[in-house]
Design an enzyme around this catalytic site. Structure first.
Site, PDB file in Angstrom:
ATOM      1  N   PHE A 202      40.429  26.769  45.696  1.00 19.44           N
ATOM      2  CA  PHE A 202      41.720  27.326  45.747  1.00 19.44           C
ATOM      3  C   PHE A 202      42.062  26.892  44.303  1.00 19.44           C
ATOM      4  O   PHE A 202      41.841  26.077  43.662  1.00 19.44           O
ATOM      5  CB  PHE A 202      42.713  26.304  46.565  1.00 19.44           C
ATOM      6  CG  PHE A 202      44.019  27.026  46.845  1.00 19.44           C
ATOM      7  CD1 PHE A 202      44.202  28.265  47.234  1.00 19.44           C
ATOM      8  CD2 PHE A 202      45.043  26.265  46.327  1.00 19.44           C
ATOM      9  CE1 PHE A 202      45.553  29.041  47.367  1.00 19.44           C
ATOM     10  CE2 PHE A 202      46.359  27.030  46.603  1.00 19.44           C
ATOM     11  CZ  PHE A 202      46.422  28.098  47.141  1.00 19.44           C
TER      12      PHE A 202
ATOM     13  N   ASP B 227      38.915  18.898  49.717  1.00 23.80           N
ATOM     14  CA  ASP B 227      40.131  19.384  50.227  1.00 23.80           C
ATOM     15  C   ASP B 227      40.168  19.942  51.339  1.00 23.80           C
ATOM     16  O   ASP B 227      39.374  21.037  51.637  1.00 23.80           O
ATOM     17  CB  ASP B 227      40.504  20.705  49.236  1.00 23.80           C
ATOM     18  CG  ASP B 227      41.923  20.956  49.420  1.00 23.80           C
ATOM     19  OD1 ASP B 227      42.480  20.944  50.549  1.00 23.80           O
ATOM     20  OD2 ASP B 227      42.486  21.751  48.669  1.00 23.80           O
TER      21      ASP B 227
ATOM     22  N   TYR C  74      50.637  22.356  56.894  1.00 29.39           N
ATOM     23  CA  TYR C  74      51.176  23.236  57.362  1.00 29.39           C
ATOM     24  C   TYR C  74      50.608  24.641  57.911  1.00 29.39           C
ATOM     25  O   TYR C  74      51.153  25.858  58.285  1.00 29.39           O
ATOM     26  CB  TYR C  74      52.244  23.844  56.496  1.00 29.39           C
ATOM     27  CG  TYR C  74      51.824  24.305  54.889  1.00 29.39           C
ATOM     28  CD1 TYR C  74      51.301  25.218  54.683  1.00 29.39           C
ATOM     29  CD2 TYR C  74      52.257  23.285  53.935  1.00 29.39           C
ATOM     30  CE1 TYR C  74      50.757  25.294  53.290  1.00 29.39           C
ATOM     31  CE2 TYR C  74      51.760  23.184  52.720  1.00 29.39           C
ATOM     32  CZ  TYR C  74      51.230  24.346  52.258  1.00 29.39           C
ATOM     33  OH  TYR C  74      50.831  24.491  50.989  1.00 29.39           O
ATOM     34  N   LYS C  75      49.145  24.630  57.890  1.00 31.95           N
ATOM     35  CA  LYS C  75      48.294  25.472  58.418  1.00 31.95           C
ATOM     36  C   LYS C  75      47.813  25.387  59.618  1.00 31.95           C
ATOM     37  O   LYS C  75      48.645  25.508  60.575  1.00 31.95           O
ATOM     38  CB  LYS C  75      47.149  25.597  57.422  1.00 31.95           C
ATOM     39  CG  LYS C  75      47.162  25.824  55.932  1.00 31.95           C
ATOM     40  CD  LYS C  75      46.015  25.997  55.080  1.00 31.95           C
ATOM     41  CE  LYS C  75      46.631  26.182  53.533  1.00 31.95           C
ATOM     42  NZ  LYS C  75      46.999  27.755  53.406  1.00 31.95           N
TER      43      LYS C  75
ATOM     44  N   ARG D 207      42.844  38.556  55.200  1.00 26.65           N
ATOM     45  CA  ARG D 207      42.506  37.498  56.114  1.00 26.65           C
ATOM     46  C   ARG D 207      43.087  37.563  57.460  1.00 26.65           C
ATOM     47  O   ARG D 207      44.134  37.633  57.588  1.00 26.65           O
ATOM     48  CB  ARG D 207      42.978  36.128  55.155  1.00 26.65           C
ATOM     49  CG  ARG D 207      42.300  36.011  54.015  1.00 26.65           C
ATOM     50  CD  ARG D 207      42.499  34.573  53.629  1.00 26.65           C
ATOM     51  NE  ARG D 207      43.843  34.103  53.500  1.00 26.65           N
ATOM     52  CZ  ARG D 207      44.459  32.945  53.239  1.00 26.65           C
ATOM     53  NH1 ARG D 207      43.484  31.997  52.673  1.00 26.65           N
ATOM     54  NH2 ARG D 207      45.768  32.757  53.215  1.00 26.65           N
TER      55      ARG D 207
END
Lengths: 422, 422
Positions: B130, B207, B232-233, B382
């Site tokens: 990321f 990560d 939060y995913k 995605r």
């Protein structure tokens, strides 16, 4: 004090009835009218409007709009609320933004300042600064091979302003102080110290945690370079709400955020592999902000804007002077010491009282007589006055209960080892 | 695929009816049953239990208990929820804690790791990481005079695992990778790469942002040293909810947090002027946590624990394989490319599809046919599968709508420049 002659609950109620800001108390959730809450300097009360705002954020923005809400306001919230806080602390639009915690912001701005003064070795501060600020300054100094010089306050109450000014020299990279200090409530003259820093080529970084929403701050008037502050005290933003940071507009392009995360990148959705900082304050952001806690900050800030900071400060002084007059007449003879400045121009919105039995008195206040201050070692009972909801009658009644705790020795039932987080 | 022969909405509904985890969908707030939400890998849906939990935190804990709530659960919340996340990612009690954002945590752990390997100059990562992680690694390297070596992925889809292992040497201080990469969904073999790092004396930092709650992670099994991740995913913790960090128990005492704030101090309420780190994971905290956003994390994590990670992962694979079978039969011929690995063992819980008109197709999905994926440049649509609430019927219907957008050329109405944050 003209009010001192007329101490009675009835007289206090008259003061409340006559005060132009008393009605703001109704704007907060107050479920236990007997509780005298004097810890708004640690955690401000819940504004009624915040309950409605959070319901909207949770149910509609998260629950229904889902990820679309990032494009419908969430991304801009940190700056939008920052601009409102800017109006409370004398900053301009585009200079304040919400981010992270006060400690993390202090870390970022301290490293940015040190990088901007590469040939200077010293960070100046005082021993009245909040310990977390000292830890962060120590971290930043250790990481960059600098040193922190801590100027002691002679009496533990008044900031050593003259000694600090005298210590600033051409080795000083940064002067970093709490504008209002957390124990005594002493307030520094920001303009004088900032000017002394600037004369020597140093930068000045102010922690406004105990100032924002309680004392008049004029960052631009003082030519302050950098500031950080907390939103959960007098701004009533909620427990652990994101902090704010201020970087004077003309400095923003010259300073770099050491924690360069995607939200501070020029175009976060480009997903470029190399970092290029955003323009302006945005570059001082790092990771994704906690939206629920962030959104909770706005209604409390709006209440202060509605009341007007000059009025808020004037009321804080009226209430504080009233409490001091009560202290003089009713508490001083009971073994209490005033651990705050007398001069209202040098005092924030809380008053610290010392007492040999301070810790146990504090426990008795909480457990026996429904008064909620907080305690800061070694002997500070901090009585916080939140100008938007603390009343004259509460202060009158708080002193009555404090007297009762001491006169009836209620504190003797308690064990000092029981002190928990308050 | 045995399911491929029976593609129909009725058949998809049968798959839903037969699946052991389908009922979990009812535990989330779903107000628009027509919306096909395929962006739970960016922002997870709102669990119903979170609404009730937040009401309690706002109204009772903040509104009524006020500052007393710090002693009644708030101080322990970051570790309590951390222990629950630990059970999802193969860590032990006392090794995971919630704090700050993923970026800030990555910064802290990277600097801590570099300090523990003072004679080594290189941080190894890949170009699938990321971008924010790369920025943070670059920051940390710049601040400490190290360098970041970015190993490229040959096809942009599969992580260059062998090249990374070959590049690890006695100058490698740290290997830092996204366990599941954000564009293609490729999943690294954590044990193999960590072992290679350890053989060379380097540390490994993972990560887990796109892994936690969606793929099986066994931090202890892989002997991972450090990890960070987002809540939060797939953990459904709410927008910008505090991230988590993991430090293996035996390393905790040997590593120092560079952002040494009061919450990481041994006794935060001693207010000592010099920092002494807390024991264990607590030392990796810095400032006061945002309690509303923090509290919102717990119910989502509890849902995953209730379902069981092995079951959650099995369902993620069932759904993903179903979507891939649909892709093969109904999308591959329409100009789509598969930008994710075929092998489910090396694939997380989202599937990226490329298309020459990907950006405009993504806009048409959102605006015209009520499908909400997200888009990552240059050409990744995605499709995120959140195992607890995405259904077979939704995936069937999403592919039908995606076909319609392409076959009827609905995307031609849209301007690629309109892409906003989704």
């Amino acid at each position: 004090m003209s009010v001192a002659a007329s101490f009675s609950l009835a007289a206090a109620r008259q003061l409340d009835a006559a005060d132009p800001l008393t009605a703001f108390r109704e704007r907060f959730v107050i479920d236990d009218p007997d509780l005298i809450y004097l810890d708004g300097n640690s955690l401000g009360r819940l504004p009624r409007a915040t309950v409605a705002r959070l319901d909207e954020v949770i149910q509609r923005e998260w629950g229904q709009r889902l990820v679309r809400s990032w494009g419908e306001g969430w991304f801009e919230a940190a700056g939008r609320i920052g601009d409102k806080i800017a109006r409370l602390v004398g900053a301009a639009e585009g200079e304040v933004i919400l981010a992270d915690s006060t400690s993390v912001n202090l870390y970022k701005l301290t490293l940015a300042a040190l990088a901007a003064r590469p040939d200077r070795q010293t960070i100046l501060t005082d021993d009245l600064n909040f310990p977390s600020d000292l830890y962060i300054l120590q971290s930043a100094a250790a990481l960059t091979g600098r040193r922190v010089r801590v100027i002691p306050a002679a009496d533990g109450i008044h900031g050593p302003a003259e000694a600090i000014c005298a210590a600033i020299n051409d080795d000083t990279a940064l002067v970093s102080l709490s504008h209002t200090v957390f124990k005594s409530g002493y307030v520094y003259d920001m303009a004088t110290i900032t000017a002394a820093a600037h004369r020597a080529g140093a930068l000045a970084l102010w922690d406004l945690s105990h100032s924002a929403g309680s004392v008049l701050v004029d960052l631009h008037g003082a030519a302050a370079d950098l500031a950080v502050g907390c939103t959960y005290k007098y701004l009533n933003g909620g427990p652990g709400a994101p902090a704010f940071l201020y970087v004077r507009g003309d400095l923003q392009g010259a300073l770099d955020n050491p924690i360069s995360g995607w939200i501070g990148q020029r175009d976060p959705f480009d997903f470029a592999l190399d970092y290029a900082p955003a323009a302006g304050r945005q570059r001082f952001l790092s990771g994704t902000p906690p939206i629920l806690s962030l959104a909770a900050v706005e209604p409390g800030v709006e209440l202060l804007l509605e009341a007007g900071m000059a009025e808020v400060r004037a009321r804080s002084v009226r209430l504080s002077e009233y409490l001091l007059a009560l202290y003089d007449e009713r508490l001083a003879s009971l073994g209490f010491r005033l651990n705050s400045p007398r001069d209202p121009a040098r005092r924030g919105s809380h008053i610290s009282l010392g007492h040999e039995e301070g810790l146990r008195i504090n426990l008795a206040l909480i457990r026996d007589v429904n008064v909620l201050p907080d305690f800061r070692r070694p002997d500070n009972i901090r009585l916080g006055i939140a100008p938007l909801y603390t009343t004259f009658s509460e202060l009158y009644e708080a002193v009555e209960r404090l007297r009762r705790v001491v006169v009836e020795r209620l504190y003797e039932r308690h064990d000092a080892a029981d002190l928990r987080v308050t």
